[in-house]
Design a protein around this motif. Structure first.
Motif, PDB file in Angstrom:
ATOM      1  N   GLU A 170       0.798  -1.224   0.000  1.00  0.00           N
ATOM      2  CA  GLU A 170       0.000   0.000   0.000  1.00  0.00           C
ATOM      3  C   GLU A 170       0.836   1.282   0.000  1.00  0.00           C
ATOM      4  N   ALA A 171       2.074   1.221   0.445  1.00  0.00           N
ATOM      5  CA  ALA A 171       2.908   2.433   0.501  1.00  0.00           C
ATOM      6  C   ALA A 171       3.206   2.955  -0.902  1.00  0.00           C
ATOM      7  N   TRP A 172       3.476   4.248  -0.982  1.00  0.00           N
ATOM      8  CA  TRP A 172       3.840   4.886  -2.250  1.00  0.00           C
ATOM      9  C   TRP A 172       5.352   4.934  -2.429  1.00  0.00           C
ATOM     10  N   ALA A 173       6.082   5.057  -1.317  1.00  0.00           N
ATOM     11  CA  ALA A 173       7.539   5.218  -1.377  1.00  0.00           C
ATOM     12  C   ALA A 173       8.138   4.780  -0.049  1.00  0.00           C
ATOM     13  N   PHE A 174       9.465   4.656  -0.023  1.00  0.00           N
ATOM     14  CA  PHE A 174      10.192   4.204   1.159  1.00  0.00           C
ATOM     15  C   PHE A 174      11.292   5.201   1.477  1.00  0.00           C
ATOM     16  N   ALA A 175      11.572   5.410   2.774  1.00  0.00           N
ATOM     17  CA  ALA A 175      12.611   6.366   3.182  1.00  0.00           C
ATOM     18  C   ALA A 175      13.551   5.732   4.202  1.00  0.00           C
ATOM     19  N   LEU A 176      14.853   5.974   4.023  1.00  0.00           N
ATOM     20  CA  LEU A 176      15.876   5.515   4.976  1.00  0.00           C
ATOM     21  C   LEU A 176      17.075   6.470   4.897  1.00  0.00           C
ATOM     22  N   PRO A 177      17.015   7.603   5.617  1.00  0.00           N
ATOM     23  CA  PRO A 177      18.109   8.591   5.544  1.00  0.00           C
ATOM     24  C   PRO A 177      19.211   8.320   6.569  1.00  0.00           C
ATOM     25  N   SER A 178      19.726   7.098   6.603  1.00  0.00           N
ATOM     26  CA  SER A 178      20.653   6.660   7.651  1.00  0.00           C
ATOM     27  C   SER A 178      21.955   7.454   7.671  1.00  0.00           C
TER      28      SER A 178
END
Length: 372
Positions: free
Chosen positions: A268-276
């Motif tokens: 269901e998500a539109w995008a993924f984020a991981l600003p590690s």
């Protein structure tokens, strides 16, 4: 391996992948590690029915675990193997096992787990630096090969003046899951960004939340799903940050997700984020791309080159919430780009990280250290 518990996360998942990849090449695989719970052991044996496990009693916790029985077994048995592959640094299980393999004259491959990065050493205490100087650096110098998962990880290690002298190899962990082209009809009816990883300061979740306050200022209908768990004190700080920025209505903490719930959020998500701040590989990034999601990641996520080469998302400055917010806004507004990644992402993962492909690379690595 210092731990093969399911809670160890990415390292355990990657070990399973490497073992499966080795089996595709007809190799016999033995795994030696401290004991785990009966539930975790059953799960591991189900994942790897053709692998022989050797579990040993241990004492201590986190990086301070000791397993004398494992070291004794290795000293007595290691010369029965063609090669020994040590996973991890900065823990006695891995460090002393590496020295045993080297002392017994068996080709020893060491995998640092991303611990040879500038970020890691900027946070090491004097005691940790002394430990590295006395145990891990000498082992790395005498190992038959050092195994990195990305070129970026190898580049970071070279900055520490460890003389690799042609002894390094890059073999990524294989992707073991399914690759699926998402059905756009199943997407959430609001712009939705997914964070799915441990809740830990290294992952820069605080920076993501500060950036999110800027995103919802322009897109009030957007929502952020934070999937994962962590130490209670840190999780509370994240909740405090959400309250401070007045974004409670747009941020949902889902806790650890697995099974059908994990499938749902990926679907269901539109995008993924991981600003590690630092990410040795980025298994969660690979998982979301395999599900057809574009990603917004920092340049310190070492899957960066794969994302850039295949145009699967945005690379942002982890230190600047405005840059993270801009990357998120760009991906959410780019309908055509999201459709393209839905098609291209799963295919790129399958072509680059299949179990068979990684198995061939592992065989090349082992044959090289054995013959040389």
């Amino acid at each position: 391996m210092p731990s093969v518990a399911r809670a160890f996360g990415g390292p355990t998942e990657s070990l399973i992948g490497y073992a499966q990849a080795a089996r595709t090449q007809g190799m016999d695989v033995h795994v030696a590690a401290p004991s785990v719970s009966a539930e975790d052991e059953a799960w591991l044996r189900e994942q790897l029915p053709e692998v022989t496990f050797h579990f040993f009693a241990s004492a201590g916790q986190h990086a301070y675990v000791v397993a004398p029985g494992l070291w004794l077994w290795l000293w007595q048995r290691v010369d029965q193997f063609d090669a020994v592959h040590i996973h991890g640094l900065f823990n006695p299980v891995s460090s002393l096992s590496a020295h045993i393999g080297i002392a017994r004259g068996v080709p020893t491959v060491m995998r640092p787990f991303g611990t040879l990065s500038r970020y890691t050493f900027s946070r090491r205490s004097g005691l940790k630096r002394l430990y590295f100087a006395l145990l891990d650096r000498p082992a790395l110098r005498h190992a038959a090969a050092v195994h990195f998962t990305t070129e970026a990880e190898r580049d970071e290690a070279n900055r520490l003046s460890i003389d690799l002298d042609g002894r390094s190899a890059v073999v990524p962990p294989p992707w073991r899951g399914e690759t699926t082209t998402p059905d756009r009809e199943e997407k959430a009816d609001r712009p939705t960004v997914l964070y799915m990883s441990r809740l830990h300061p290294k992952k820069n979740v605080q920076g993501l939340l500060r950036a999110w306050a800027q995103v919802v200022a322009d897109r009030p209908d957007a929502q952020l799903w934070v999937a994962g768990d962590g130490d209670d004190d840190y999780v509370q700080r994240l909740h405090d940050t959400v309250a401070k920025h007045g974004i409670s209505d747009s941020v949902s903490f889902l806790g650890f997700v697995s099974g059908t719930e994990k499938e749902r959020v990926l679907r269901e998500a539109w995008a993924f984020a991981l600003p590690s701040h630092q990410e040795n590989f980025g298994v969660a990034v690979l998982e979301t791309v395999a599900a057809g999601l574009p990603v917004v990641i920092s340049g310190e996520v070492q899957l960066r080159s794969f994302i850039e080469e295949n145009d699967l998302g945005c690379i942002v400055d982890r230190t600047d919430p405005s840059a993270i917010a801009k990357g998120l806004a760009t991906v959410l507004a780019d309908n055509a780009g999201r459709r393209r990644v839905a098609e291209d992402g799963p295919r790129a993962v399958k072509e680059t990280f299949s179990v068979d492909c990684v198995g061939g690379e592992l065989r090349d690595l082992y044959e090289s250290v054995i013959h040389n």
